[in-house]
Scaffold this motif. Structure first.
Motif, PDB file in Angstrom:
ATOM      1  N   ASP A  36       0.822  -1.216   0.000  1.00 38.85           N
ATOM      2  CA  ASP A  36       0.000   0.000   0.000  1.00 38.85           C
ATOM      3  C   ASP A  36       0.853   1.262   0.000  1.00 38.85           C
ATOM      4  N   SER A  42      -4.820   9.242  -3.457  1.00 40.63           N
ATOM      5  CA  SER A  42      -5.894  10.004  -4.091  1.00 40.63           C
ATOM      6  C   SER A  42      -6.733  10.624  -2.984  1.00 40.63           C
ATOM      7  N   ILE A  64     -12.931  11.511   0.349  1.00 39.07           N
ATOM      8  CA  ILE A  64     -12.471  10.143   0.110  1.00 39.07           C
ATOM      9  C   ILE A  64     -10.957  10.189  -0.068  1.00 39.07           C
ATOM     10  N   GLU A  66      -7.748   7.543  -0.642  1.00 37.64           N
ATOM     11  CA  GLU A  66      -7.422   6.164  -0.996  1.00 37.64           C
ATOM     12  C   GLU A  66      -5.931   6.019  -1.258  1.00 37.64           C
ATOM     13  N   GLN A  67      -5.403   4.892  -0.842  1.00 36.16           N
ATOM     14  CA  GLN A  67      -4.046   4.497  -1.186  1.00 36.16           C
ATOM     15  C   GLN A  67      -3.987   2.986  -1.095  1.00 36.16           C
ATOM     16  N   THR A  69      -5.024  -0.534  -0.703  1.00 35.68           N
ATOM     17  CA  THR A  69      -6.241  -1.127  -0.141  1.00 35.68           C
ATOM     18  C   THR A  69      -6.909  -0.222   0.891  1.00 35.68           C
ATOM     19  N   LYS A  71      -8.939   2.875   2.298  1.00 29.15           N
ATOM     20  CA  LYS A  71      -9.932   3.852   1.863  1.00 29.15           C
ATOM     21  C   LYS A  71     -10.584   4.443   3.103  1.00 29.15           C
ATOM     22  N   GLN A  73     -13.557   7.275   4.096  1.00 30.76           N
ATOM     23  CA  GLN A  73     -14.659   8.093   3.597  1.00 30.76           C
ATOM     24  C   GLN A  73     -15.318   8.779   4.773  1.00 30.76           C
ATOM     25  N   PHE A  99     -13.834   3.319   7.102  1.00 35.01           N
ATOM     26  CA  PHE A  99     -12.502   3.034   6.569  1.00 35.01           C
ATOM     27  C   PHE A  99     -12.385   1.559   6.296  1.00 35.01           C
ATOM     28  N   GLN A 101      -9.098  -1.391   5.050  1.00 40.03           N
ATOM     29  CA  GLN A 101      -7.688  -1.575   4.742  1.00 40.03           C
ATOM     30  C   GLN A 101      -7.328  -3.037   4.892  1.00 40.03           C
ATOM     31  N   LYS A 111     -12.524  -3.617   8.125  1.00 42.70           N
ATOM     32  CA  LYS A 111     -13.431  -2.501   7.894  1.00 42.70           C
ATOM     33  C   LYS A 111     -13.891  -1.949   9.228  1.00 42.70           C
TER      34      LYS A 111
END
Length: 188
Positions: A36, A42, A64, A66-67, A69, A71, A73, A99, A101, A111
């Motif tokens: 990761d 992003s 949001i 992301e990098q 896996t 995420k 939000q 989140f 990962q 999660k």
């Protein structure tokens, strides 16, 4: 303000936004799979603000990050910098903030969600408050609040006292059956 000052300000502002986004992400990546860290970051939001005087960066509007896996939000994410311009506390709020990962190649996505997720980079404590839930590979833990120490690896779940004996508001843990044993101590 002349054009050169405006351009300089804009570059500095964008640099700070990116730095804060990257630092925030790096802080949340403490227990990620190694691959990761090599992925691009992003970050999208409806609005981003940075206050150099207070060291607070705020992202609002369906944020949001992301990098690989990982995420995250949330409705909003606020990052507080210390005097060294390093992240000290990140707060994500949502309804809920979420989140995910991958923490281990051999396991599924971890999660989590809560109304508020707070990461203290100085102590390594991740706190989920308000209908908090963590899940991975069929196992879960939920409560009013969950507090996870990344340094020690321990977790503390807190529920709402309930004298009726029902599960409403109380800490709930689900442990899936193992493929080898149906419960601790069972023989093959």
């Amino acid at each position: 303000m002349n054009l050169n000052n405006q351009q300089s300000f804009a570059r500095t502002f964008l640099k700070q936004i990116m730095l804060t986004g990257l630092t925030a992400l790096t802080a949340s990546m403490a227990f990620a799979v190694p691959s990761d860290r090599n992925e691009p970051v992003s970050l999208v939001a409806d609005r981003a603000t940075f206050n150099e005087k207070t060291g607070i960066t705020t992202y609002t509007g369906n944020v949001i990050i992301e990098q690989g896996t990982m995420k995250l939000q949330a409705n909003s994410i606020v990052a507080n910098l210390n005097s060294n311009k390093e992240i000290s506390v990140i707060t994500a709020t949502g309804s809920p903030a979420r989140f995910q990962q991958k923490t281990d190649q051999a396991k599924g996505l971890a999660k989590g969600q809560a109304q508020k997720i707070v990461y203290n980079a100085e102590t390594g404590i991740l706190t989920l408050v308000g209908n908090a839930l963590l899940q991975q590979d069929g196992a879960s833990i939920q409560g009013n609040s969950l507090r996870y120490s990344m340094n020690k690896g321990d977790i503390e779940a807190t529920g709402t006292p309930n004298s009726t004996g029902s599960s409403a508001g109380r800490v709930k843990i689900v442990i899936p059956p193992s493929s080898k044993k149906s419960f601790p101590g069972a023989r093959d």
